[in-house]
Design an enzyme around this catalytic site. Structure first.
Site, PDB file in Angstrom:
ATOM      1  N   ARG A   1     -23.706  29.125  -1.059  1.00 18.86           N
ATOM      2  CA  ARG A   1     -23.861  27.699  -0.515  1.00 18.86           C
ATOM      3  C   ARG A   1     -25.255  27.790   0.450  1.00 18.86           C
ATOM      4  O   ARG A   1     -25.434  29.105   1.056  1.00 18.86           O
ATOM      5  CB  ARG A   1     -22.725  27.502   0.363  1.00 18.86           C
TER       6      ARG A   1
ATOM      7  N   THR B   1     -24.974  16.915  -8.156  1.00 14.21           N
ATOM      8  CA  THR B   1     -24.462  18.336  -8.379  1.00 14.21           C
ATOM      9  C   THR B   1     -24.145  18.336  -9.874  1.00 14.21           C
ATOM     10  O   THR B   1     -24.659  17.407 -10.739  1.00 14.21           O
ATOM     11  CB  THR B   1     -23.000  18.502  -7.522  1.00 14.21           C
TER      12      THR B   1
ATOM     13  N   THR C   1     -25.646  22.717  -6.697  1.00 16.07           N
ATOM     14  CA  THR C   1     -26.086  21.394  -6.274  1.00 16.07           C
ATOM     15  C   THR C   1     -27.329  21.637  -5.449  1.00 16.07           C
ATOM     16  O   THR C   1     -27.948  22.442  -4.922  1.00 16.07           O
ATOM     17  CB  THR C   1     -24.868  20.804  -5.575  1.00 16.07           C
ATOM     18  N   LEU C   2     -27.993  20.359  -5.402  1.00 15.32           N
ATOM     19  CA  LEU C   2     -29.338  20.040  -4.747  1.00 15.32           C
ATOM     20  C   LEU C   2     -28.658  19.092  -3.404  1.00 15.32           C
ATOM     21  O   LEU C   2     -29.532  18.668  -2.741  1.00 15.32           O
ATOM     22  CB  LEU C   2     -30.434  19.567  -5.323  1.00 15.32           C
ATOM     23  N   ASN C   3     -27.332  18.712  -3.680  1.00 13.66           N
ATOM     24  CA  ASN C   3     -26.725  17.528  -2.912  1.00 13.66           C
ATOM     25  C   ASN C   3     -27.196  16.331  -3.496  1.00 13.66           C
ATOM     26  O   ASN C   3     -26.499  15.959  -4.530  1.00 13.66           O
ATOM     27  CB  ASN C   3     -27.192  17.512  -1.227  1.00 13.66           C
TER      28      ASN C   3
ATOM     29  N   GLY D   1     -20.087  15.270  -8.073  1.00 15.53           N
ATOM     30  CA  GLY D   1     -19.527  14.231  -7.534  1.00 15.53           C
ATOM     31  C   GLY D   1     -19.034  13.994  -6.164  1.00 15.53           C
ATOM     32  O   GLY D   1     -18.547  13.082  -5.711  1.00 15.53           O
ATOM     33  N   GLY D   2     -19.673  15.016  -5.355  1.00 16.97           N
ATOM     34  CA  GLY D   2     -19.472  15.076  -3.801  1.00 16.97           C
ATOM     35  C   GLY D   2     -17.985  15.064  -3.621  1.00 16.97           C
ATOM     36  O   GLY D   2     -17.245  15.872  -4.059  1.00 16.97           O
TER      37      GLY D   2
HETATM   38  N1  GLY Z   1     -23.097  18.382  -1.893  1.00 17.10           N
HETATM   39  C1  GLY Z   1     -21.846  18.153  -2.253  1.00 17.10           C
HETATM   40  C2  GLY Z   1     -20.938  19.227  -1.863  1.00 17.10           C
HETATM   41  O1  GLY Z   1     -21.078  20.289  -1.707  1.00 17.10           O
HETATM   42  O2  GLY Z   1     -19.724  18.878  -1.816  1.00 17.10           O
END
Ligand code: GLY
Length: 583
Positions: A123, A395, A413-415, A487-488
């Site tokens: 992360r 993501t 992810t890049l967010n 999908g956050g």
């Molecule tokens: N950026 C989305 C997550 O890590 O949940």
């Protein structure tokens, strides 16, 4: 099916030879170049998007067909699932620039053929100069623009450290795994209609948040069939190939990142980059009937939420309620509401905050959480500040299984799409906007509408709370399923639905992906549904007092499921250009 046809076909091997000739500055030998062919041509100018297939030995499902094919070819050529995971991630960093990345971070949950389960945390991390109130103005009001757009939004990237941390489980020379990505960046690949649309839709941001020209902006709009060439990215990948993780975290690439930061008032330093480490965590694991479900612990909330959700519905006869009946959805929504309330209060980076994982996932605690569950009406969420969930599916997820029995589940992810939209000048890759996953201010929703508090407050070198939930399922202790999705905040709820669909409703991988998704996250107190969600169920839920909001597609789930004969049923999500490959 997307078949770009405006470019002349070039066989991959011929293509590779051409690259060999032009890549004279790159000294490493390409002698294993036929790897890429692996009995099949991988043609970056002509490809199709296979959505599902059953493979005898090994398979990959991910967000782009070229990356899936490269992963499968690596395994066919003698690599294992970890080799494939590395090659696929690096290829995605080129062909899926909106979320595939070297400028972001992620998580891997894996199981080796010998039965060892792994959870790798790569992360992003807050830079040393980050501070708790860095996104608040002088009156204490949050400026979410700063945590989401441009240079100040980026955490220290973890992906390259993650790739080298997983490399210890791989078999092939690293050069073989990165070469396909270098070629794709250097010579280009044909983009799909979806990619063209997204590049055009983000054009203004690419101009606004960049200090140097980059490969993603051209004078005329992008269209399907155009070739995207990323020369600077190719050079960065070559440095990684030559110098390993130091080719990113030190030397030329690190200098380019810091120079970009200085041009744009960002705060990532050379020391931040040098200090970054991927961390081995202890995977979460729990039993659901004959299945063992293995997930990602903090700093992702994903694994805890999935475990909470599965345990909260475990003793209820969902199958008899009927698939996506109001009764089934209402129960799942009430479990989701409770899990997300816990997320906001208790979850953060375990190196900075004691997350009570044992309690949160204990049967006694979860029974108590469901004690006030009423099957006839909603349990209202306490109203803090209602956030809206924009339709973000950023993501990206990769599911892989090999012939040896290794299982790899990676969400990276890049967010946001294209992260901060800032490309590192001269290095050609997007930086993440992951700082927004911290709780910028208690109770203030982030871009996914998620709220948080002290547990996820910003601190230097802390990792922001994630929802990513790469997941493995064993059946009677044998490999059964690899799954996950972008999908956050919808990630854990989509994984939850996938588990319910397959483990309780006995669906195929393809059916589970096609099933309309729904999502509830405590705040806002709304059930989000995909457009094709059953109307009858919506009406019944509304009659019970639920607020329903239709939104765009939820997630892009990638599933590999082992059939009774050992074959791998592999399905990629129908909502994007996601594709499967295998042999
Ligand atoms: N950026 C989305 C997550 O890590 O949940």
């Amino acid at each position: 099916m997307f078949v770009p046809n405006c470019f002349k076909a070039i066989q991959w091997n011929k293509f590779f030879v051409a690259v060999l000739i032009v890549s004279c500055s790159y000294q490493t030998s390409f002698s294993q170049s036929e790897l890429i062919g692996a009995g099949k041509q991988i043609d970056p100018y002509h490809y199709t998007i296979p959505k599902d297939a059953t493979f005898q030995h090994a398979s990959v499902a991910c967000a782009h067909p070229l990356a899936s094919m490269i992963g499968a070819a690596v395994m066919q050529k003698g690599g294992n699932a970890f080799d494939a995971a590395i090659a696929t991630q690096l290829a995605l960093a080129v062909v899926f620039p909106e979320a595939g990345n070297i400028g972001g971070g992620g998580f891997m949950v894996a199981r080796t053929a010998k039965g060892q389960t792994l959870a790798l945390d790569y992360r992003e991390m807050a830079p040393e100069k980050a501070s708790r109130n860095m996104y608040l103005d002088k009156d204490g009001n949050p400026n979410m623009h700063l945590s989401q757009d441009g240079h100040l939004a980026s955490g220290v990237p973890g992906s390259v450290a993650g790739i080298f941390a997983m490399y210890k489980y791989a078999k092939l020379p690293f050069e073989q795994l990165i070469t396909p990505a270098i070629i794709l960046a250097d010579k280009g690949f044909v983009i799909s209609e979806k990619e063209a649309h997204l590049l055009n839709a983000t054009r203004a941001d690419f101009i606004k948040y960049n200090t140097k020209p980059n490969a993603f902006v051209k004078p005329t709009p992008w269209k399907a069939g155009d070739t995207l060439v990323q020369k600077d990215l190719a050079k960065t990948l070559m440095r990684i190939s030559q110098f390993g993780a130091k080719g990113f975290y030190e030397g030329e690439t690190a200098k380019l990142i810091v120079a970009e930061m200085q041009r744009g008032k960002g705060i990532i330093s050379l020391e931040d980059l040098k200090q970054y480490k991927a961390i081995d965590r202890t995977p979460l694991s729990f039993q659901f009937n004959e299945y063992t479900i293995v997930g990602m612990p903090p700093p992702s909330s994903g694994g805890i939420i999935v475990e909470q959700l599965m345990k909260m519905i475990a003793n209820r006869p969902l199958f008899s309620y009927g698939f996506e009946s109001a009764k089934m959805v209402q129960l799942m929504v009430e479990a989701e509401r409770r899990a997300f309330a816990d997320r906001a209060a208790y979850m953060g980076d375990p190196d900075f905050w004691k997350v009570p994982v044992k309690t949160l996932t204990s049967n006694a605690y979860l029974a108590q959480r469901m004690a006030n569950y009423d099957s006839t009406k909603p349990t209202p969420s306490s109203m803090i500040k209602e956030g809206q969930i924009p339709e973000h599916d950023e993501t990206t997820h990769i599911s892989i299984m090999d012939a040896e029995g290794n299982m790899v589940s990676i969400t990276t992810t890049l967010n946001g799409w294209y992260g901060s939209r800032t490309v590192v000048g001269g290095a050609g890759f997007f930086l993440n906007n992951e700082m927004d996953d911290f709780s910028v201010k208690p109770g203030v929703p982030n871009m996914f509408g998620a709220v948080g508090g002290e547990a996820n407050a910003i601190q230097p070198r802390k990792r922001m709370l994630s929802s990513m939930a790469p997941t493995l399922v064993l059946k009677n202790n044998q490999p059964f399923m690899v799954c996950g999705t972008p999908g956050g905040t919808t990630i854990p709820t989509s994984v939850f639905q996938t588990l319910v669909d397959v483990l309780i409703f006995n669906m195929s991988a393809e059916q589970a992906i096609a099933a309309p998704k729904f999502h509830h996250q405590w705040l806002p107190d709304v059930i989000f549904v995909e457009p094709n969600f059953p109307k009858n169920t919506i009406q019944q839920l509304e009659a019970m007092g639920y607020k329903i909001q239709q939104r765009g597609p939820i997630g892009r789930t990638e599933i590999i499921k082992v059939l009774t004969n050992g074959n791998k049923e592999t399905a990629a999500d129908i909502r994007g250009d996601d594709a499967v490959a295998g042999y």
